[in-house]
Design a protein around this motif. Structure first.
Motif, PDB file in Angstrom:
ATOM      1  N   UNK A 270       0.820  -1.222   0.000  1.00 23.73           N
ATOM      2  CA  UNK A 270       0.000   0.000   0.000  1.00 23.73           C
ATOM      3  C   UNK A 270       0.846   1.261   0.000  1.00 23.73           C
ATOM      4  N   UNK A 271       0.429   2.207  -0.825  1.00 20.95           N
ATOM      5  CA  UNK A 271       1.001   3.546  -0.798  1.00 20.95           C
ATOM      6  C   UNK A 271       0.060   4.466  -0.040  1.00 20.95           C
ATOM      7  N   UNK A 272       0.396   5.748   0.097  1.00 24.26           N
ATOM      8  CA  UNK A 272      -0.463   6.688   0.831  1.00 24.26           C
ATOM      9  C   UNK A 272      -1.887   6.778   0.279  1.00 24.26           C
ATOM     10  N   UNK A 273      -2.043   6.766  -1.043  1.00 22.22           N
ATOM     11  CA  UNK A 273      -3.391   6.840  -1.617  1.00 22.22           C
ATOM     12  C   UNK A 273      -4.181   5.566  -1.329  1.00 22.22           C
ATOM     13  N   UNK A 274      -3.518   4.413  -1.378  1.00 27.38           N
ATOM     14  CA  UNK A 274      -4.188   3.147  -1.049  1.00 27.38           C
ATOM     15  C   UNK A 274      -4.698   3.184   0.386  1.00 27.38           C
ATOM     16  N   UNK A 275      -3.880   3.742   1.268  1.00 24.02           N
ATOM     17  CA  UNK A 275      -4.234   3.853   2.686  1.00 24.02           C
ATOM     18  C   UNK A 275      -5.544   4.630   2.852  1.00 24.02           C
ATOM     19  N   UNK A 276      -5.634   5.768   2.183  1.00 26.44           N
ATOM     20  CA  UNK A 276      -6.838   6.593   2.259  1.00 26.44           C
ATOM     21  C   UNK A 276      -8.053   5.829   1.730  1.00 26.44           C
ATOM     22  N   UNK A 277      -7.884   5.169   0.587  1.00 29.01           N
ATOM     23  CA  UNK A 277      -8.995   4.434  -0.021  1.00 29.01           C
ATOM     24  C   UNK A 277      -9.465   3.292   0.865  1.00 29.01           C
ATOM     25  N   UNK A 278      -8.538   2.597   1.506  1.00 24.61           N
ATOM     26  CA  UNK A 278      -8.902   1.486   2.384  1.00 24.61           C
ATOM     27  C   UNK A 278      -9.687   1.975   3.594  1.00 24.61           C
ATOM     28  N   UNK A 279      -9.300   3.105   4.156  1.00 19.53           N
ATOM     29  CA  UNK A 279     -10.064   3.669   5.271  1.00 19.53           C
ATOM     30  C   UNK A 279     -11.431   4.153   4.796  1.00 19.53           C
ATOM     31  N   UNK A 280     -11.473   4.778   3.631  1.00 21.01           N
ATOM     32  CA  UNK A 280     -12.730   5.323   3.114  1.00 21.01           C
ATOM     33  C   UNK A 280     -13.780   4.241   2.899  1.00 21.01           C
ATOM     34  N   UNK A 281     -13.353   3.030   2.537  1.00 25.15           N
ATOM     35  CA  UNK A 281     -14.298   1.964   2.203  1.00 25.15           C
ATOM     36  C   UNK A 281     -14.504   0.930   3.307  1.00 25.15           C
ATOM     37  N   UNK A 282     -13.814   1.069   4.428  1.00 24.58           N
ATOM     38  CA  UNK A 282     -13.926   0.095   5.516  1.00 24.58           C
ATOM     39  C   UNK A 282     -15.293   0.181   6.196  1.00 24.58           C
ATOM     40  N   UNK A 283     -15.734  -0.945   6.741  1.00 22.05           N
ATOM     41  CA  UNK A 283     -16.983  -0.979   7.502  1.00 22.05           C
ATOM     42  C   UNK A 283     -16.728  -0.900   9.003  1.00 22.05           C
ATOM     43  N   UNK A 284     -15.519  -1.255   9.421  1.00 19.90           N
ATOM     44  CA  UNK A 284     -15.125  -1.191  10.830  1.00 19.90           C
ATOM     45  C   UNK A 284     -13.603  -1.139  10.854  1.00 19.90           C
ATOM     46  N   UNK A 285     -13.030  -0.449  11.842  1.00 19.64           N
ATOM     47  CA  UNK A 285     -11.573  -0.308  11.928  1.00 19.64           C
ATOM     48  C   UNK A 285     -11.072  -0.748  13.298  1.00 19.64           C
ATOM     49  N   UNK A 286      -9.966  -1.479  13.284  1.00 18.75           N
ATOM     50  CA  UNK A 286      -9.232  -1.804  14.510  1.00 18.75           C
ATOM     51  C   UNK A 286      -7.842  -1.201  14.356  1.00 18.75           C
ATOM     52  N   UNK A 287      -7.470  -0.312  15.275  1.00 17.64           N
ATOM     53  CA  UNK A 287      -6.163   0.335  15.133  1.00 17.64           C
ATOM     54  C   UNK A 287      -5.595   0.743  16.479  1.00 17.64           C
ATOM     55  N   UNK A 288      -4.262   0.727  16.578  1.00 18.42           N
ATOM     56  CA  UNK A 288      -3.581   1.292  17.744  1.00 18.42           C
ATOM     57  C   UNK A 288      -2.712   2.467  17.315  1.00 18.42           C
ATOM     58  N   UNK A 289      -2.924   2.933  16.102  1.00 17.35           N
ATOM     59  CA  UNK A 289      -2.157   4.037  15.527  1.00 17.35           C
ATOM     60  C   UNK A 289      -2.898   5.357  15.729  1.00 17.35           C
TER      61      UNK A 289
END
Length: 369
Positions: A270-289
């Motif tokens: 993933x590049x920076x644009x992929x990162x944005x797209x993956x967040x934009x289309x997610x239904x739920x997020x798990x993160x410690x970032x």
């Protein structure tokens, strides 16, 4: 106006690259923005195809990069392309050149965001770097800090006089976390220090997609997006728990060789644009970032914020600011209490809108005053 920005811009960290991009976008309203291309090996070596240091960890890192050559080279290509397309960089400059006070010809010098004032981030020897405090700017220059972060670091008695010296002639100082603000006020009691939003939160989801020309599309399937760097045990347990509860596929932005358990789609290119797209289309997020949290909130995604424990002040502060600290998962018991749907969306939107407006107004007043 010619604006010189010093920040963390040459690493393969999604949050760092995207905060740098967002800072540039916010500043470009007021003039031509150039990122001061500071060459600090501790940071820039992350952009090397094969990373190596003379240590056991360095040898392991080299082995990882060799085995992961194909994915890593594609990921690096995307990062380099993003930087080339979206950032105007100065000529490469080293610490010695900057400290010799070379005149770069800027009307305004600005530092921020990210953990530029945390020595554990910017130095292999845990030493504060005066470059990130704009110590190189010519005397009498206009100097501003926007959303700089100290992270979890506590300034030592020997560091405090240096911080005071470096920040005393700043025209405006703003910082990202409330506890960081208190740390600076103890050192600079006569200075005004403002808390502002991380620059990634200065633009809405729609603005992010428009600026990066990412099309809005319906994802093929609902998925949980996992974004974690350390792969802690609590993250692993969260994946098992929420994937079973929601019955969604699990996608993971993860540069590792082997995916974590229960991950259906490991995305290691993933590049920076992929990162944005993956967040934009997610239904739920798990993160410690921290920045994973920023994009979850900004893109209005239900999420589980996994505690980073001793270094979790950045998470905790943002969640408190948004009045959603119940989404912080400190242990497995918290999983059962979490509502996996969004609550009070309009209320959250209004809070963020107000914080965004205040931060943008502060930035403008800092520049034009």
């Amino acid at each position: 106006m010619k604006i010189g920005l010093i920040t963390i811009h040459n690493v393969t960290n999604y949050g760092a690259i995207l905060q740098a991009y967002a800072t540039i976008q916010a500043l470009s309203k007021y003039g031509d923005v150039t990122v001061i291309n500071y060459q600090k090996n501790h940071l820039s070596h992350h952009m090397d195809l094969f990373r190596f240091k003379k240590s056991i960890r360095g040898i392991k890192m080299l082995g990882h990069d060799v085995l992961n050559f194909s994915s890593r080279s594609k990921m690096l290509s995307k990062f380099n392309k993003f930087i080339k397309q979206n950032m105007v960089l100065s000529e490469k400059v080293k610490r010695e050149e900057l400290l010799n006070k070379i005149d770069m010809g800027f009307d305004l010098y600005i530092c921020g965001s990210d953990q530029i004032w945390n020595p554990e981030i910017v130095s292999s020897k845990n030493i504060l770097d005066p470059i990130f405090f704009l110590s190189f700017a010519p005397k009498g220059s206009k100097k501003i800090s926007y959303a700089s972060s100290i992270g979890h670091h506590q300034f030592t008695n020997s560091e405090k006089p240096k911080v005071k010296e470096w920040l005393e002639d700043f025209n405006k100082i703003s910082i990202r976390e409330a506890d960081g603000r208190q740390k600076l006020l103890e050192i600079l009691p006569d200075k005004k220090v403002q808390q502002v939003l991380d620059p990634t939160l200065l633009f809405s989801k729609e603005e992010w997609l428009q600026k990066l020309n990412i099309p809005v599309k319906q994802p093929k399937e609902k998925y949980i997006l996992v974004y974690s760097v350390p792969r802690t045990e609590l993250i692993r347990k969260a994946i098992l728990f929420f994937s079973k509860k929601l019955n969604y596929k699990v996608y993971s932005i993860d540069k590792g060789l082997i995916p974590m358990q229960k991950v259906d789609n490991q995305i290691n290119k993933a590049g920076p644009k992929d990162y944005i797209e993956l967040f934009a289309n997610a239904s739920f997020v798990i993160t410690d970032s921290f920045h994973g949290l920023c994009f979850s909130i900004n893109f209005e995604k239900p999420f589980a914020a996994i505690s980073s424990k001793k270094v979790g002040n950045r998470q905790e502060n943002l969640l408190e600011l948004m009045k959603i600290d119940d989404r912080l998962m400190r242990n497995e018991k918290d999983f059962y209490k979490l509502n996996t749907n969004l609550e009070n969306v309009e209320g959250q939107r209004n809070i963020l809108r107000g914080l965004r407006e205040n931060s943008l107004n502060y930035l403008e007043s800092s520049i034009i005053s």
